[in-house]
Design a protein around this motif. Structure first.
Motif, PDB file in Angstrom:
ATOM      1  N   LEU A 197      16.300  77.412  19.190  1.00 35.37           N
ATOM      2  CA  LEU A 197      15.300  77.330  18.119  1.00 35.37           C
ATOM      3  C   LEU A 197      13.940  77.805  18.612  1.00 35.37           C
ATOM      4  O   LEU A 197      13.048  78.050  17.823  1.00 35.37           O
ATOM      5  N   TYR A 198      13.795  77.847  19.933  1.00 34.27           N
ATOM      6  CA  TYR A 198      12.455  77.951  20.480  1.00 34.27           C
ATOM      7  C   TYR A 198      12.198  79.235  21.241  1.00 34.27           C
ATOM      8  O   TYR A 198      11.897  79.228  22.415  1.00 34.27           O
ATOM      9  N   LEU A 199      12.286  80.347  20.536  1.00 33.35           N
ATOM     10  CA  LEU A 199      11.926  81.618  21.142  1.00 33.35           C
ATOM     11  C   LEU A 199      10.456  81.579  21.578  1.00 33.35           C
ATOM     12  O   LEU A 199      10.045  82.314  22.463  1.00 33.35           O
ATOM     13  N   GLN A 200       9.719  80.666  20.969  1.00 28.97           N
ATOM     14  CA  GLN A 200       8.317  80.491  21.349  1.00 28.97           C
ATOM     15  C   GLN A 200       8.188  80.212  22.853  1.00 28.97           C
ATOM     16  O   GLN A 200       7.169  80.537  23.460  1.00 28.97           O
TER      17      GLN A 200
ATOM     18  N   ARG B   7       8.004  83.474  24.389  1.00 28.49           N
ATOM     19  CA  ARG B   7       6.718  84.075  23.992  1.00 28.49           C
ATOM     20  C   ARG B   7       5.562  83.450  24.749  1.00 28.49           C
ATOM     21  O   ARG B   7       4.689  84.150  25.258  1.00 28.49           O
ATOM     22  N   SER B   8       5.537  82.124  24.805  1.00 30.91           N
ATOM     23  CA  SER B   8       4.443  81.448  25.505  1.00 30.91           C
ATOM     24  C   SER B   8       4.432  81.852  26.976  1.00 30.91           C
ATOM     25  O   SER B   8       3.375  82.021  27.576  1.00 30.91           O
TER      26      SER B   8
ATOM     27  N   GLU C 179       2.811  85.110  27.032  1.00 33.97           N
ATOM     28  CA  GLU C 179       1.399  84.962  26.623  1.00 33.97           C
ATOM     29  C   GLU C 179       0.553  84.386  27.764  1.00 33.97           C
ATOM     30  O   GLU C 179      -0.632  84.670  27.877  1.00 33.97           O
TER      31      GLU C 179
ATOM     32  N   ASN D  82      17.005  86.263  17.443  1.00 35.07           N
ATOM     33  CA  ASN D  82      16.437  85.307  18.405  1.00 35.07           C
ATOM     34  C   ASN D  82      17.390  85.110  19.580  1.00 35.07           C
ATOM     35  O   ASN D  82      16.986  85.122  20.739  1.00 35.07           O
TER      36      ASN D  82
ATOM     37  N   THR E 189      13.699  71.326  25.721  1.00 37.02           N
ATOM     38  CA  THR E 189      12.906  71.501  24.491  1.00 37.02           C
ATOM     39  C   THR E 189      13.581  70.797  23.327  1.00 37.02           C
ATOM     40  O   THR E 189      13.662  71.328  22.222  1.00 37.02           O
TER      41      THR E 189
ATOM     42  N   GLY F 227       7.870  70.431  23.928  1.00 37.20           N
ATOM     43  CA  GLY F 227       7.849  71.600  23.060  1.00 37.20           C
ATOM     44  C   GLY F 227       7.963  72.891  23.856  1.00 37.20           C
ATOM     45  O   GLY F 227       8.101  72.879  25.081  1.00 37.20           O
ATOM     46  N   ALA F 228       7.898  73.998  23.129  1.00 37.30           N
ATOM     47  CA  ALA F 228       8.147  75.306  23.721  1.00 37.30           C
ATOM     48  C   ALA F 228       7.132  75.675  24.802  1.00 37.30           C
ATOM     49  O   ALA F 228       7.511  76.126  25.882  1.00 37.30           O
ATOM     50  N   THR F 229       5.855  75.464  24.518  1.00 37.70           N
ATOM     51  CA  THR F 229       4.836  75.894  25.474  1.00 37.70           C
ATOM     52  C   THR F 229       4.900  75.058  26.753  1.00 37.70           C
ATOM     53  O   THR F 229       4.771  75.593  27.861  1.00 37.70           O
ATOM     54  N   ASP F 230       5.131  73.751  26.615  1.00 41.07           N
ATOM     55  CA  ASP F 230       5.304  72.918  27.808  1.00 41.07           C
ATOM     56  C   ASP F 230       6.456  73.443  28.658  1.00 41.07           C
ATOM     57  O   ASP F 230       6.376  73.484  29.882  1.00 41.07           O
TER      58      ASP F 230
END
Ligand code: SF4
Lengths: 417, 166
Positions: A35-38, A41-42, A45, A75, A118, A136-139
């Motif tokens: 679910l967390y392609l973020q 990405r993060s 980034e 994804n 995640t 979450g994704a960024t963590d």
């Protein structure tokens, strides 16, 4: 110190930690769901190029297993390519099942480890004496870059389970009762430890259900002190060395609660929150359109076994759909070898690929406006499994199977001779 | 970072889950602008049409409980929510939102003090919360120094990029 604190202290390279302290911990294994392609990405980034240690990352294509839209497929494609590029060998593709069950099946979870996924139900791994927590994704991207993450050392609550489980009453009923009494936010930011004689009656599957559901009281992590039941389960699975931590005598819990399970009836969380809990008999006779058995909460071999026991030689109610999703490939194979799959298909079950399926309301068993579902999964928030106006009752796998049989909510004890 | 945030309040109840903030059926979207189209859809479908950058969400206990989906924080960040005040928050949502640079403030009793459409002001450095419509005030729990540092950096990504960017 508590065992959980000792795990965090070791991971932070310290001898002691105290409640409320912020510690930076090395993470033994980080899991990412599809679910967390973020997360990927993060990672980019934040200027990431190569992950810190590819052997400490596991990727799960479980929530969309297999993809039902082009977007989901895209994804998943990006996840696979990321794993190949980065040398991440632990890619659990769409044949494997739900992350938490895979971690147990494949011996990837072990006592004393710091495990971060995640996914909110990472508390499940307290069943093995691990520190498991969801982020979450960024963590998670931060862990991919640095191998570590900050945590606040949580207060620990002790839930002591006394007595003997009556017929038709399972760990799921116990934890629903506990959540109903303490509330959906009681455990927020806290760790929850289970103790007491009832644990001796609970196999790993039941212990996983118990720890899994602490997420529904907001808990950060859960814990059960590893014992001979844990060690017997881990014996042939875990290849790496591990350390079992124990809580110091005299450790002061933030709160302690004792529940006697002896008089407990099967429980149900009624719409639309998991702490809206009643004896299942309060809703007896309520018609159900769908019964859902599966997920990281209630899709293990033992759960499928109890359903097979209830439905053997019988057929489900013609007005009810019975969706069954083994939690993993391992579960699927074992249930098949034991004949449960045959029994349930003959009884009218609809089988779905191991994975999350309709649990999170994306595919494979969605609910229509006004429909009622009884589920062995963990959540009944509005819209969780489809339409916002569908009603979801969370219950034990036995209650789900018995409801499929009768087409309405019933007391499963009456169908377990 | 802006230390004083003032905006129109959108008020929500207890146990608003991330399933309601961002329904599961849209989890395959990854473009923030597309994700933003479904903000709060499961709790109040009109929210997304009415919310303006700088508006404030006020909620009762356990806002953002449930699923770890960062989409819930992304959707609120992208529509421009200025701050979220609640009696308490789900812990993963709390981390996710702070990581993205949304100020999240724990202020017990806030949901009883604010009505939909009131103007609310929060001073992040002092924790003073005022309902400018009614004149009532409250004190929020202070943000930890690490959280303040993340917010001051505009979220955790720039911070990590500076320290660890390869
Ligand atoms: S089975 Fe359900 S609760 Fe478990 S990880 Fe999947 S979506 Fe989450």
């Amino acid at each position: 110190m508590h065992a959980i604190e000792k795990i965090l202290a070791k991971a932070a390279g310290k001898t002691t930690v105290t409640t409320g302290e912020i510690v930076n911990c090395k993470v033994d294994l980080a899991g990412i769901n599809d679910l967390y392609l973020q997360t990927v990405r993060s990672f980019f980034e934040m200027g990431g190029k190569k992950v810190y240690d590819p052997s400490k990352i596991v990727m799960f294509l479980d929530h969309y297993a297999p993809a039902s839209t082009i977007m989901q497929a895209d994804n998943q494609k990006q996840f696979r390519e990321f794993c190949w590029d980065q040398g991440i060998d632990l890619l659990m593709d769409v044949d494997q099942g739900v992350c938490h069950q895979i971690l147990a099946d494949k011996g990837l979870v072990r006592p004393g480890m710091v495990l971060v996924v995640t996914d909110s139900h990472t508390t499940t791994h307290g069943a093995f004496g691990a520190f498991g927590t969801g982020v979450g994704a960024t963590d998670c991207a931060i862990i991919m870059m640095t191998g570590q993450l900050w945590f606040r050392v949580p207060e620990i609550i002790r839930i002591n389970l006394e007595g003997k489980l009556p017929k038709g009453v399972f760990a799921k009923d116990v934890i629903l009762k506990v959540i109903g009494m303490l509330g959906a936010d009681y455990g927020v930011y806290r760790g929850v430890e289970f103790t007491g004689p009832v644990l001796k009656e609970l196999n790993i599957s039941e212990r996983m259900a118990l720890c899994n559901m602490t997420t529904e009281m907001g808990a950060k992590t859960a814990y059960i002190q590893p014992d001979e039941i844990t060690l017997a389960f881990l014996k042939d699975k875990v290849k790496q060395d591990y350390e079992i931590f124990t809580t110091d005598p005299g450790y002061k819990y933030a709160a302690e609660h004792t529940f006697d399970v002896s008089g407990l009836k099967p429980q149900v969380a009624a719409p639309h929150s998991v702490d809206n809990v009643f004896d299942v008999t309060e809703y007896a006779g309520k018609p159900v359109n769908q019964a859902f058995l599966g997920t990281c909460t209630g899709g293990r071999v033992e759960d499928i076994a109890v359903a097979a026991r209830i439905l053997k030689g019988k057929h489900i109610n013609p007005r009810t759909r019975f969706i069954v999703v083994p939690a993993s490939k391992g579960v699927f194979l074992e249930a098949m070898a034991k004949g449960y799959i045959q029994t349930l298909v003959e009884a009218g079950a609809t089988f779905v690929t191991p994975g999350c399926a309709a649990c999170l309301g994306t595919h494979q068993g969605m609910l229509a406006n006004g429909e009622t579902c009884i589920t062995a999964s963990s959540r009944n928030f509005p819209g969780r499994m489809g339409h916002n106006k569908a009603e979801i009752f969370v219950a034990s796998p036995a209650s789900v199977a018995a409801a499929a049989l009768k087409g309405k909510i019933v007391n499963p004890a009456d169908y377990l001779e | 970072m802006q230390n004083v945030i003032r905006g129109k309040a959108f008020v929500f109840g207890t146990n608003i889950s991330t399933d309601q903030i961002y329904p599961g059926q849209y989890l395959d979207l990854t473009d923030p602008d597309k994700v933003a189209e479904h903000a709060m859809q499961g709790a109040d479908p009109s929210f997304v049409k009415e919310v303006k950058p700088g508006d404030i969400i006020v909620a009762a206990a356990n806002f953002g409980c449930g699923s770890s989906r960062e989409h819930a924080a992304v959707t609120l960040k992208t529509v421009g929510v200025g701050a979220i005040l609640a009696d308490s928050f789900g812990r993963i949502f709390y981390r996710n939102a702070i990581n993205l640079g949304i100020p999240l403030v724990v202020c017990p009793g806030i949901a009883d003090m604010v009505k939909q459409g009131d103007t609310v002001k929060i001073d992040l450095t002092t924790g003073d919360v005022t309902n400018d419509t009614t004149g009532k005030g409250a004190t929020a729990q202070p943000l930890s120094p690490y959280v303040m540092e993340i917010l001051a950096s505009g979220g955790i990504k720039p911070m990590i990029k500076e320290q660890y960017g390869q």
